[in-house]
Scaffold this motif. Structure first.
Motif, PDB file in Angstrom:
ATOM      1  N   LEU A  16      11.302  -9.703   5.034  1.00 10.59           N
ATOM      2  CA  LEU A  16      10.700  -9.238   3.791  1.00 10.59           C
ATOM      3  C   LEU A  16      11.698  -8.374   3.034  1.00 10.59           C
ATOM      4  O   LEU A  16      12.405  -7.569   3.635  1.00 10.59           O
ATOM      5  N   VAL A  17      11.747  -8.567   1.730  1.00  9.10           N
ATOM      6  CA  VAL A  17      12.569  -7.738   0.858  1.00  9.10           C
ATOM      7  C   VAL A  17      11.625  -7.132  -0.179  1.00  9.10           C
ATOM      8  O   VAL A  17      10.828  -7.854  -0.799  1.00  9.10           O
ATOM      9  N   ALA A  18      11.705  -5.827  -0.358  1.00  8.52           N
ATOM     10  CA  ALA A  18      10.800  -5.137  -1.283  1.00  8.52           C
ATOM     11  C   ALA A  18      11.568  -4.051  -2.019  1.00  8.52           C
ATOM     12  O   ALA A  18      12.679  -3.685  -1.635  1.00  8.52           O
ATOM     13  N   ARG A  19      10.949  -3.534  -3.083  1.00 11.41           N
ATOM     14  CA  ARG A  19      11.574  -2.428  -3.811  1.00 11.41           C
ATOM     15  C   ARG A  19      10.507  -1.393  -4.163  1.00 11.41           C
ATOM     16  O   ARG A  19       9.336  -1.714  -4.361  1.00 11.41           O
ATOM     17  N   ARG A  56       0.825  -1.212   0.000  1.00 15.59           N
ATOM     18  CA  ARG A  56       0.000   0.000   0.000  1.00 15.59           C
ATOM     19  C   ARG A  56       0.858   1.259   0.000  1.00 15.59           C
ATOM     20  O   ARG A  56       0.429   2.318  -0.468  1.00 15.59           O
ATOM     21  N   ALA A  57       2.074   1.133   0.529  1.00 17.33           N
ATOM     22  CA  ALA A  57       2.981   2.287   0.565  1.00 17.33           C
ATOM     23  C   ALA A  57       3.717   2.486  -0.753  1.00 17.33           C
ATOM     24  O   ALA A  57       4.448   3.474  -0.911  1.00 17.33           O
ATOM     25  N   GLY A  58       3.538   1.558  -1.696  1.00 16.57           N
ATOM     26  CA  GLY A  58       4.195   1.691  -2.993  1.00 16.57           C
ATOM     27  C   GLY A  58       5.434   0.840  -3.148  1.00 16.57           C
ATOM     28  O   GLY A  58       6.270   1.097  -4.026  1.00 16.57           O
ATOM     29  N   LEU A  59       5.539  -0.191  -2.306  1.00 22.47           N
ATOM     30  CA  LEU A  59       6.686  -1.090  -2.366  1.00 22.47           C
ATOM     31  C   LEU A  59       6.242  -2.458  -2.871  1.00 22.47           C
ATOM     32  O   LEU A  59       5.251  -3.007  -2.392  1.00 22.47           O
ATOM     33  N   GLU A  60       6.986  -2.996  -3.813  1.00 27.97           N
ATOM     34  CA  GLU A  60       6.666  -4.312  -4.353  1.00 27.97           C
ATOM     35  C   GLU A  60       7.478  -5.369  -3.617  1.00 27.97           C
ATOM     36  O   GLU A  60       8.718  -5.358  -3.637  1.00 27.97           O
ATOM     37  N   VAL A  61       6.799  -6.277  -2.943  1.00 26.28           N
ATOM     38  CA  VAL A  61       7.467  -7.293  -2.133  1.00 26.28           C
ATOM     39  C   VAL A  61       7.975  -8.418  -3.024  1.00 26.28           C
ATOM     40  O   VAL A  61       7.214  -9.072  -3.723  1.00 26.28           O
TER      41      VAL A  61
END
Length: 248
Positions: free
Chosen positions: A243-246, A181-186
């Motif tokens: 968790l790793v996200a970008r 929801r914050a704009g990060l792709e997990v």
């Protein structure tokens, strides 16, 4: 129990800057220790000349590890007063709130956040701040306590349990949704419960040692909390996740 946000923040800052916290938790202050931090650093895929923010950095142990292992520039941010400045010009520490990071938009190539999201009263805002300071394509490496809130026993819902990273921990999939929801792709989400089990064992052993040095009644709450956490872990109610996200 309703806990005021400012009370939580003040207690966390005080506890995690104390000698007692270092005695019980060690220098890393989180499950998995330096070995798990190394995994998270590798997941950030950063190198010399790039900037990584260590959110809720505590004493700065992982901040310094970031620089040693990746060669990046690192900024440690924490509510507690900054630790002593490092001699390394690539390292700096700032006093600041995770819900209002004292950094410019898109100023970071990576963000590290270890065992801290669970203590932030406004997790949505903290996630939004992480996304704000990351450049497009920048990566977040996060480890955190995870819990099924509806199954937590009462002793793990009090202020002491909040400060101990338990009372407001969320399920792993809920954290992933929060980041999205914050704009990060997990890209990766996995449980690391064995790291938490090892830390609880360490804390219980250290409490036994402490019981030889101070009156037992002063340690009663900590013992109850540690025992309850161990039971919750065994029941699958409590755990640890990565968790790793970008940033999109």
């Amino acid at each position: 129990m309703t806990v005021a946000a400012e009370e939580v923040k003040a207690c966390c800052a005080a506890v995690y800057s104390s000698a007692a916290a270092r005695f019980l938790l060690g220098d890393s202050f989180h499950p998995g220790g330096p070995a798990l931090t190394s995994e998270l650093i590798a997941a950030l895929r950063v190198g010399p000349g790039e900037v990584v923010v260590d959110v809720a950095c505590g004493p700065g142990t992982s901040t310094l590890q970031l620089v040693r292992e990746s060669g990046c520039d690192a900024v440690g941010v924490d509510l507690a007063p900054p630790v002593q400045p490092s001699d390394d010009p690539r390292v700096r520490f700032l006093r600041g709130d995770a819900e209002a990071l004292p950094l410019d938009d898109g100023s970071a190539d990576g963000v590290l956040c270890e065992c801290a999201l669970c203590t932030f009263p406004d997790k949505e805002r903290a996630a939004a701040e992480i996304a704000r300071v990351l450049r497009p394509g920048g990566r977040l490496a996060l480890s955190d306590m995870v819990a099924e809130q509806e199954r937590l026993p009462e002793e793990l819902k009090q202020l002491q349990a909040w400060v101990a990273c338990i009372a407001d921990a969320r399920p792993l999939d809920e954290i992933a949704v929060l980041l999205a929801r914050a704009g990060l792709e997990v890209d990766r989400a996995e449980r690391r419960d064995e790291a938490l089990a090892a830390l609880i064992e360490r804390i219980e052993a250290r409490l036994q040692v402490a019981g030889m040095l101070v009156p037992a009644e002063r340690l009663d709450r900590a013992r109850v909390l540690a025992a309850a956490a161990a039971r919750a872990l065994g029941d699958g109610v409590l755990g640890y996740g990565v968790l790793v996200a970008r940033r999109r």
